[in-house]
Design an enzyme around this catalytic site. Structure first.
Site, short mmCIF file in Angstrom:
data_model
loop_
_atom_site.label_atom_id
_atom_site.label_comp_id
_atom_site.label_asym_id
_atom_site.label_seq_id
_atom_site.Cartn_x
_atom_site.Cartn_y
_atom_site.Cartn_z
N GLU A 9 56.84 34.51 68.07
CA GLU A 9 55.38 34.35 68.09
C GLU A 9 54.61 35.61 67.76
OE1 GLU A 9 57.42 33.76 70.62
OE2 GLU A 9 56.71 32.17 71.93
N ASP A 96 59.02 31.13 72.60
CA ASP A 96 59.27 31.08 74.04
C ASP A 96 59.79 29.73 74.50
OD1 ASP A 96 58.39 33.69 74.20
OD2 ASP A 96 56.33 33.13 74.74
N ASP A 98 59.01 27.65 76.79
CA ASP A 98 58.14 26.79 77.60
C ASP A 98 57.51 25.76 76.68
OD1 ASP A 98 56.34 28.29 76.18
OD2 ASP A 98 55.47 29.30 77.90
N GLU A 100 54.54 25.45 75.41
CA GLU A 100 53.77 25.98 74.30
C GLU A 100 54.69 26.58 73.24
OE1 GLU A 100 49.60 28.34 73.59
OE2 GLU A 100 50.48 28.26 75.58
N TYR A 321 61.11 36.80 80.86
CA TYR A 321 59.94 36.02 80.45
C TYR A 321 58.95 35.88 81.60
CZ TYR A 321 57.22 32.44 78.08
OH TYR A 321 56.20 31.73 77.49
N ARG A 323 56.16 33.88 81.96
CA ARG A 323 55.51 32.61 82.32
C ARG A 323 56.57 31.69 82.91
NH1 ARG A 323 53.03 33.84 77.33
NH2 ARG A 323 50.83 34.41 77.60
N HIS A 368 63.22 28.50 84.19
CA HIS A 368 63.29 29.89 83.78
C HIS A 368 63.80 30.68 84.97
CE1 HIS A 368 61.19 29.40 80.02
NE2 HIS A 368 60.15 28.86 80.61
#
Length: 929
Positions: A9, A96, A98, A100, A321, A323, A368
């Site tokens: 990203e 990532d 997740d 998103e 990570y 989040r 996670h």
């Protein structure tokens, strides 16, 4: 030799990962999302503009199919990725892990349409070991996670685009509603309402300083004559009266002072000593929400700032990570923590077995790890002191301490409570208490002590050591004093406490809290007073409308149920299409489950009855009744909040820095009295003979020279705005004179010309205080007295000094360097300017919205702001790139103005022509699915 393309990203993440991969890999970044729903009508492709659903960007009649477009700011990056894809044999999507990140990976696959094998690569930390393992453990894109993220985006679009127009019609133009932001705003408004209802109470108690074993022993009166002495929690916040007057003894100043004098002459004896052992277990390692809360308490960092720093640490390989909803630590992390505990603290601090943490939460998302330092051997904060900047280092230290402490032994100690008796005479026996705490084994406290929302509060984990005491011991008296107290209103939310509240209620998700808090500030619903979140009067009006006419949309449990639905889609338990259909069009069965919105549907809920909403009532807060029987209201108008008596013409603007709970009836009457003094003529200007008025406005009292010219319709003619000047702090609207007003209107004042450059130095007043200006260079002045009397010699001396903080630094101060622009490779920076913070790529400047922390802006956000500014200028028929390029040449030419006038003019013309030629014409239709 085969070659692979890896897409992440962000440029920073790409740079770090590329260090761990060989020459057979090319690492590029998408710079966030490459596709989104149209941001405005101009972005809707021509083929869809006539569709009834085009304004939503979602085809509600076709299973809620989204209309995706590639924003102008991302087209160059997409082209770059397509070009890179042509020369590789494999594509790794390493966004990532997740929802998103999964959605970004899916959009990349859809847009790039690769002809080579595609592999989804995921990892929790950016280390060589983790990246190598991830290359060999790839998977397919998880469509359930993509569907959940897409559903969230569609849900929020439907909510915002359907509800916001109601606010435009009934409150104020350009307002916005949001599924989570409106509920968050309601929480903050309700807390302010409680503060407005609050009635302050006073109570007294007695504090004693006693002597035991030659040590001072503080004690407080808790009982008198068999009744507990009243304290703050015994009072009702809305009435100021005792909740149960018969259960407590209320002391006033007179009785408390008399009792203190009697007790000071008497004897004190230990009546009871109770010792209880305690064990404190370490806190779980950080998840996203707990990191935001603790960072706010300990480091005073806002949620956005914390997440920006955490992202920087993650992308550069320092932490896992950031989040995450999981408190789980991998075996590698546990072993690293345990090894470090043994090395730094010794075997006594190391448990016999690793500690495990389980978190049962309705907010749990994808699996996670907890947020922790990376690698199989944690780097100590001290070892990174020279590698990281101050703020980043502080956050790493916080994460390191919490992670290591989570694997340490319990803290153990003894708490001691002592009751002390004294003779209160006619009032009966007086009972005082004191307490102590001894930590016998510090355990995890050697590494970490959790903070508090109140920075001045005494931390629970500090020792309070008492001298040896036994029942019957006689204590000496040093002093006995009566102490008065007043109750306090409910504390406003801070970012930390709001995050905790949202998490406990299941509203939103931890990964979105930082953006939610920032959004409600950017939208003008909340502002900060210190660390407290204060709602604006506009927020009151919006919440009042939603609560009164659309209550289900800001119902806390409804919002939490929406999150549960998204979780169910991510888990595969629900299908996105039917779920969105029920939300928008309604489901008759939903009423049985208590879901009124889903029963009716958002479309019908919004589509009927809004015309009957009384805008005046919605935008009014009653403050009380004045002495003449007139009702005084605070209201929201087109130009901001104001106070008004009934429907009379008597009104006054409310200064922007007055919190709603401080706008009492008395304060409103003061503003009205000041306004009544305004709009009066102080006299005629001695030179122009124009009238000079004294007026009041949103920013306080000011003077005005003359009247504006008006059109036949009564509007002010363009360019005819009269000259105005704010009153100085030493002046008041009641006493300002014609001479003072004339003096105020004489600014900006010419101090003189610079002896070398010939540039004129002006002294003037501004939004941020008095300052001087010489060309584009500025310097702040200390006060208005200096503004009034500064001489040319003094001004020249000040301009010789380097710029410091404040106005003088605003022109060039760099707040943050975000990275390189994907199109031009220019450095994108956040700077402070004369009119506030802005982001720039050296050519286009874009203002950072009010309320947003400039230090928390990311590269992706910066590029979006720049792109939006460019688009706005294009809409106005301007070329932003050409416009910025020309002044740079003109400025250079101006320096030679005195000797080369004709050459300068020629250069200007040439620059304009060249710039126009270089400006690319960007084509390409919007990408849709």
């Amino acid at each position: 030799m085969s070659k692979a393309l890896v897409i992440v990203e962000s440029p920073a993440k790409a740079k770090t990962i590329s260090k761990y991969l060989g020459s057979g890999f090319e690492v590029e970044s998408s710079i966030g999302h490459i596709r989104d729903l149209p941001g405005n009508a101009a972005e809707v492709p021509e083929a869809y503009k006539k569709e009834s659903w085009s304004r939503l960007g979602v085809n509600v009649d076709k299973e809620f199919e989204p209309l995706y477009i590639i924003p102008q700011s991302k087209k160059a990056q997409v082209a770059k990725l397509r070009k890179a894809l042509k020369s590789v044999d494999e594509l790794y999507l390493a966004t990532d892990e997740d929802r998103e990140g999964e959605a970004i990976a899916w959009h990349l696959q859809e847009v790039l349409n690769p002809k080579v094998p595609v592999k989804r690569m995921v990892f929790d930390e950016i280390t060589k070991t983790a990246i190598t393992q991830a290359l060999h453990k790839t998977r397919d894109i998880d469509r359930r996670l993509v569907s959940a993220q897409e559903s969230r985006r569609i849900l929020d679009r439907l909510f915002g685009y359907e509800v916001s127009p109601v606010l435009w019609r009934k409150v104020k133009p350009r307002l916005s509603a949001g599924r989570v932001q409106s509920v968050s705003t309601r929480l903050i408004v309700n807390r302010e309402r409680a503060r407005m209802r609050f009635v302050r109470s006073s109570y007294w108690d007695i504090e004693a300083k006693l002597i035991a074993q030659k040590s001072e022993l503080p004690a407080r009166l808790v009982e008198l004559g068999g009744s507990r002495v009243a304290i703050g929690k015994d009072f009702d916040e809305s009435t100021g009266k005792l909740k149960d007057a018969g259960a407590v003894r209320l002391l006033d100043e007179t009785s408390a002072t008399a009792l203190a004098e009697r007790l000071g002459q008497g004897a004190f004896e230990v009546g009871a000593v109770t010792e209880k052992p305690f064990t404190n277990k370490p806190y779980a390692p950080f998840i996203t929400s707990s990191l935001q809360q603790e960072s706010a308490r300990k480091l005073r960092f806002g949620a956005q700032r914390t997440m920006r720093l955490a992202q920087n640490l993650y992308e550069n390989g320092y932490i896992s990570y950031m989040r995450t909803d999981s408190t789980h630590l991998s075996d590698q992390a546990v072993n690293a923590a345990r090894t470090q505990i043994g090395e730094l603290y010794g075997a006594d601090y190391l448990p016999s077995a690793p500690r495990t943490y389980k978190r049962k939460s309705k907010n749990a998302q994808e699996a996670h790890e907890a947020i922790r330092p990376t690698g199989d051997a944690f780097r100590t904060p001290q070892s990174l002191k020279s590698e990281l900047d101050s703020d980043t280092w502080k956050l790493y230290e916080l994460i390191w301490k919490r992670t290591v402490a989570s694997q340490m032994n319990d803290a153990k100690g003894v708490r001691t409570n002592v009751r002390i008796f004294a003779d209160g005479g006619d009032d009966g026996q007086a009972v005082f208490t004191t307490s102590g705490k001894v930590i016998q084994f510090p355990g995890f406290l050697r590494a970490y002590v959790e903070g508090s929302d109140d920075p001045d509060a005494k931390l629970e984990d500090q020792e309070t050591i008492l001298p040896p005491l036994a029942v019957g011991d006689q204590l000496g008296v040093k002093e006995v004093q009566a102490a008065g107290h007043t109750t306090n209103p409910p504390a406003r939310f801070t970012e930390a406490s709001l995050v905790r509240e949202l998490e406990e209620r299941g509203i939103g998700r931890p990964s979105t809290y930082a953006s939610i808090i920032q959004t409600i500030q950017d939208r003008g619903y909340v502002w900060k007073k210190g660390t407290a979140l204060v709602p604006t009067f506009t927020a009151f009006a919006v919440v009042n409308l939603l609560e009164t006419h659309l209550p289900d949309l800001v119902d806390y449990s409804f919002t939490a149920r929406m999150e549960d639905g998204l979780d169910a889609i991510a888990n595969g338990d629900k299908q996105a299409g039917p779920w969105l259909h029920d939300f928008y069009f309604g489901d008759p069965k939903a009423e049985k489950n208590g879901d009124h919105v889903a029963n009716i549907g958002l479309k019908e809920l919004i589509g009927s009855g809004w015309e009957e909403i009384d805008a005046r009532s919605i935008c009014s807060i009653k403050l009380g009744t004045n002495a003449d029987g007139g009702e005084v209201f605070a209201r929201v108008g087109r130009y901001g909040p104001y106070v008004q008596v009934g429907d009379e013409d008597q009104r006054a603007s409310v200064p922007e820095d007055i919190p709603p709970d401080e706008l009492t009836l008395e304060r409103a009457e003061e503003l009205l009295a000041q306004a009544a003094l305004g709009d009066r003529v102080l006299g005629q200007h001695p030179e122009t003979n124009q009238p000079i008025y004294i007026k009041t406005g949103r920013f306080g009292p000011y003077v005005q020279l003359g009247d504006p010219e008006r059109t036949p319709k009564g509007n002010i003619k363009k360019g005819s705005k009269p000259k105005m000047a704010s009153l100085w702090p030493t002046m008041s609207i009641e006493t300002v004179t014609l001479e003072e007003a004339t003096m105020l209107l004489s600014y900006p004042r010419e101090v003189g010309a610079h002896p070398e450059s010939g540039e004129v130095i002006l002294a003037q007043d501004g939004k941020f205080g008095p300052y001087m200006k010489m060309g584009t260079d500025t310097r702040s002045l200390e006060n208005h007295e200096q503004l009034a009397g500064i001489t040319l010699a003094e001004a020249l001396e000040i301009f010789k000094q380097p710029k410091k903080g404040g106005r003088g630094a605003r022109g060039s101060a760099v707040i943050a360097e975000l990275g390189k622009h994907p199109d031009s490779d220019a450095e994108v920076k956040v700077k402070n300017g004369r009119f506030g913070p802005y982001v720039t790529d050296g050519v286009v400047n874009a203002t950072i919205p009010k309320g947003r922390d400039p230090a928390s802006v990311t590269l992706e956000q910066g590029l979006e702001l720049i792109a939006a500014r460019e688009q706005k200028m294009r809409d106005q028929g301007k070329d932003p790139r050409a416009k910025k390029a020309a002044p740079a040449k003109r400025k250079k030419a101006t320096a030679k103005k005195a000797t080369k006038k004709k050459t300068t003019a020629k250069k200007k013309s040439t620059v304009k022509k060249k710039t126009a030629k270089k400006t690319p014409s960007k084509k390409g239709a919007a990408s849709t699915v």
